[in-house]
Scaffold this motif. Structure first.
Motif, short mmCIF file in Angstrom:
data_model
loop_
_atom_site.label_atom_id
_atom_site.label_comp_id
_atom_site.label_asym_id
_atom_site.label_seq_id
_atom_site.Cartn_x
_atom_site.Cartn_y
_atom_site.Cartn_z
N GLU A 1 0.83 -1.21 0.00
CA GLU A 1 0.00 0.00 0.00
C GLU A 1 0.86 1.26 0.00
OE1 GLU A 1 -3.49 2.31 2.44
OE2 GLU A 1 -3.69 0.35 1.53
N GLN B 1 1.07 4.16 -2.82
CA GLN B 1 0.83 5.57 -2.55
C GLN B 1 1.99 6.42 -3.05
OE1 GLN B 1 -0.21 6.50 1.49
NE2 GLN B 1 -1.91 5.06 1.56
N TYR C 1 2.04 6.86 -6.71
CA TYR C 1 0.93 7.69 -7.17
C TYR C 1 1.13 9.15 -6.79
CZ TYR C 1 -3.97 9.12 -7.89
OH TYR C 1 -5.12 9.74 -8.30
N SER D 1 -1.04 7.69 6.96
CA SER D 1 -0.49 7.85 5.60
C SER D 1 0.20 9.20 5.53
CB SER D 1 -1.61 7.76 4.54
OG SER D 1 -2.12 6.46 4.43
N LEU E 1 1.17 10.93 1.93
CA LEU E 1 -0.01 11.18 1.11
C LEU E 1 -0.84 12.33 1.67
CD1 LEU E 1 -1.97 10.32 -1.20
CD2 LEU E 1 -3.08 8.83 0.48
#
Length: 492
Positions: A99, A103, A106, A153, A156
Motif C-alpha cells: 500500500e 501511494q 501515485y 499515511s 499522502l
C-alpha cells in the motif's frame, strides 16, 4: 538506532533541548529510529524561516509557471525515491509495503497536477455598476501555512496540503505525528533538491502539546491545515480562532457501508473488507459500520467471515501480507478495549476480537480482524471512531431505515452503497449526508476529486481544482478612470 533531524530553513536541525523521541516499529515492537523532540523554540524558528521565505525574491518573485516547474520536478524525485520512502513509512507505522509503495508511486501525480494548475489561477475583470471604474481581482498566497498530519499515511495526507499550498505560492511548516516522522524529514529534502528556496518547506518533529501548539498559535501563521481526530481538530480550531487564522480540518469518520439486498454479494464482501480491514482499519474513511439488509444478513456475514479468515497477517514488508499490525501500542490497547465495550453493550463477537501472535506475528501489535454482529446504532462501538480492524454489522429492513441509520452519526466523511439498481443508488447519493459516496466501490481517492466531510468530519476540502483556492486570498482592485472625485462624504 538511526537518528533523523528536523529541516528548518533548508538546514538539518536538532531539538534545541537536545532531546529525542524513539520511533517504534509496530511489526517488531522495538525502537528503530530517533527524531528530535521539538520545542516551542524550534517551532518558532521554523515559522520565522517560512516567513522569511515569503519575503525572499528567490521565492516570491518566481512566476506561477516557475513554481509549477519546481513542483513537477519534485514529482520526478518522489518517483525516483519511492521505494526508499515507502520502506521508511512501513517501519514507522506498520502499514503494508504494497500500500505505501502504491501511494508513493501515485504521489507524483499530485505534484504534476498542482504544478500544472499553478499558472491556471486567474483573476477576473468585473463589469462594475460604478461608472468610471475599472475593477479586477487577483489571487495572492496566504503566507505561512502549517500542515499537521497523522501517522497512518503521512506523505499522502501531507501532499494533499503541501502541493496546493506551494502551487499557490505559500511557504509551509509541516508537523508530522510523533509516531511517523522519519519518512517526512527525508521527504522534505527532495524539495530542496528540486530547487525550492530555503524556508519554503520546513518540518518540525515532536509532540503536539510541545511544538504543535506553538505552531498553531504563532502570529505569523496564516493558515492551519490539519488531519487527525475530531478532538484534536477542535483544539486546533479553537486555538486558530483566537487570531482568526484560516483553517482546513479533515477529521474522523464512522462511515456506513450499505449492502442492499440486490447487491452482488461476492463483490460487496470485497468492498466491506476494503472498507475496514485494509490498512488495518487505520483510516479516517474506514467503513466501520456495515449496514446489511436483513434478507441477506446471515449469508453475507458468513461469506465475510470466511473471506476474512483466509486473510494473511504478518510482516508488512512481505508481498503476500494482507493485514499488518496496529501502528502504536496505545492504539492497540484502545482497539481491544472497544471489543470488550461492544460485548458489554450486547454485541455478538462473530469473528476475531483478540490480539494475534501467530507465526511471524509474535512480537508486533497485531489484532485479529474483528466482526461484531447484533450491533445497534446507539452503541459506542457504532458511534465512536475506533481506528482499527473492528467492524460493526447493523441490520436494516428497507432503504429508508438504512438512510436513517447511516445519517444518525455526528460524522459525515464517507459512505458506500452496494446495489445493482441505478435508481436506488441515485436516491442514496442524494440522501446520505457525507462528503464522499462510492457506489459499488470503497476507499477510492484521486488528486482531481475533492475530499472532505460533513458535520464533525471537518471543514473545507482537499484535492481537486477548487482546493488551490483554500490557500489563496482574493484582492479586489478599483481604478478610477474619471478625473473628478464626486462628493467625498457619500459612499459611492
Amino acid at each position: 538506532m538511526l537518528d533523523f533531524q528536523m529541516v528548518v530553513g533548508g538546514q538539518d536541525r536538532a531539538a534545541e533541548n537536545g532531546e529525542w523521541i524513539e520511533s517504534t516499529n509496530p511489526f517488531t515492537g522495538r525502537p528503530w529510529a530517533r527524531i528530535p523532540r521539538g520545542t516551542r523554540a524550534d517551532a518558532n524558528a521554523a515559522v520565522e524561516a517560512a516567513a522569511a521565505a515569503m519575503e525572499d525574491p528567490a521565492w516570491i518573485a518566481l512566476s506561477a509557471s516557475q513554481r509549477g516547474a519546481l513542483l513537477r520536478k519534485v514529482g520526478d524525485l518522489i518517483l525516483a525515491n519511492a521505494e526508499r520512502l515507502a520502506d521508511l513509512e512501513v517501519q514507522d507505522n506498520g502499514k503494508l509495503k504494497a500500500e505505501m509503495l502504491g501511494q508513493l508511486r501515485y504521489l507524483p501525480q499530485h505534484y504534476y497536477y498542482f504544478g500544472g494548475l499553478a499558472d491556471k489561477v486567474e483573476g477576473a475583470v468585473i463589469p462594475s455598476d460604478k461608472t468610471g471604474m475599472f475593477v479586477h481581482t487577483v489571487h495572492e498566497p496566504l503566507g505561512v501555512v502549517v500542515a499537521i498530519t497523522p501517522w497512518n499515511s503521512p506523505l499522502l495526507l501531507t501532499t494533499w496540503k503541501l502541493a496546493p499550498a506551494l502551487a499557490a505560492g505559500n511557504a509551509v511548516v509541516i508537523k508530522p505525528s510523533e509516531h511517523a516522522s522519519v519518512s517526512m524529514v527525508e521527504f522534505v529534502k527532495l524539495f530542496h533538491e528540486a530547487g525550492f528556496p530555503p524556508g519554503v518547506v520546513n518540518v518540525v518533529t515532536g509532540y503536539g502539546n510541545e511544538c504543535g501548539v506553538a505552531l498553531v498559535e504563532h502570529p505569523k501563521v496564516a493558515k492551519v491545515a490539519f488531519t487527525g481526530g475530531d478532538a484534536g481538530g477542535r483544539a486546533v480550531y479553537q486555538s486558530a480562532a483566537k487570531s482568526l487564522k484560516h483553517v482546513t480540518l479533515e477529521l474522523g469518520g464512522k462511515s456506513p457501508n450499505i449492502i442492499c439486498e440486490d447487491a452482488d454479494i461476492e463483490q460487496a464482501v470485497k468492498g466491506a473488507v476494503s472498507g475496514i480491514f485494509a490498512a488495518t482499519g487505520q483510516t479516517c474513511m474506514a467503513g466501520s459500520r456495515l449496514l446489511v439488509h436483513e434478507a441477506i444478513h446471515d449469508r453475507f456475514v458468513e461469506s465475510l467471515r470466511r473471506f476474512v479468515s483466509a486473510a494473511k497477517m504478518g510482516d508488512p514488508m512481505a508481498d503476500d501480507t494482507q493485514i499488518g499490525p496496529v501502528a502504536t501500542l496505545p492504539q492497540f490497547e484502545k482497539v481491544l478495549s472497544y471489543v470488550d465495550i461492544a460485548q458489554g453493550e450486547g454485541a455478538t463477537l462473530a469473528h476475531g476480537g483478540r490480539a494475534y501472535s501467530g507465526p511471524g506475528c509474535e512480537e508486533g501489535w497485531f489484532i485479529e480482524p474483528t466482526i461484531l454482529t447484533n450491533v445497534d446504532n446507539s452503541m459506542r462501538v457504532a458511534r465512536e471512531e475506533i481506528f482499527g480492524p473492528v467492524l460493526s454489522v447493523i441490520r436494516f429492513e428497507d432503504d429508508d431505515e438504512a438512510i436513517r441509520i447511516a445519517n444518525d452519526t455526528p460524522y459525515g466523511l464517507a459512505a458506500g452503497v452496494w446495489t445493482n439498481d441505478l435508481s436506488r443508488a441515485f436516491c442514496y447519493t442524494r440522501a446520505l449526508k457525507t462528503g464522499t459516496i462510492w457506489v459499488n466501490a470503497y476507499r477510492v481517492v484521486s488528486y482531481a476529486v475533492p475530499f472532505g466531510g460533513y458535520k464533525q468530519s471537518g471543514i473545507g476540502r482537499e484535492n481537486g481544482q477548487e482546493m488551490i483556492k483554500e490557500y489563496l486570498q482574493t484582492k479586489s482592485v478599483y481604478f478610477n478612470l474619471e478625473k473628478e472625485v464626486p462628493n467625498p462624504f457619500v459612499l459611492r
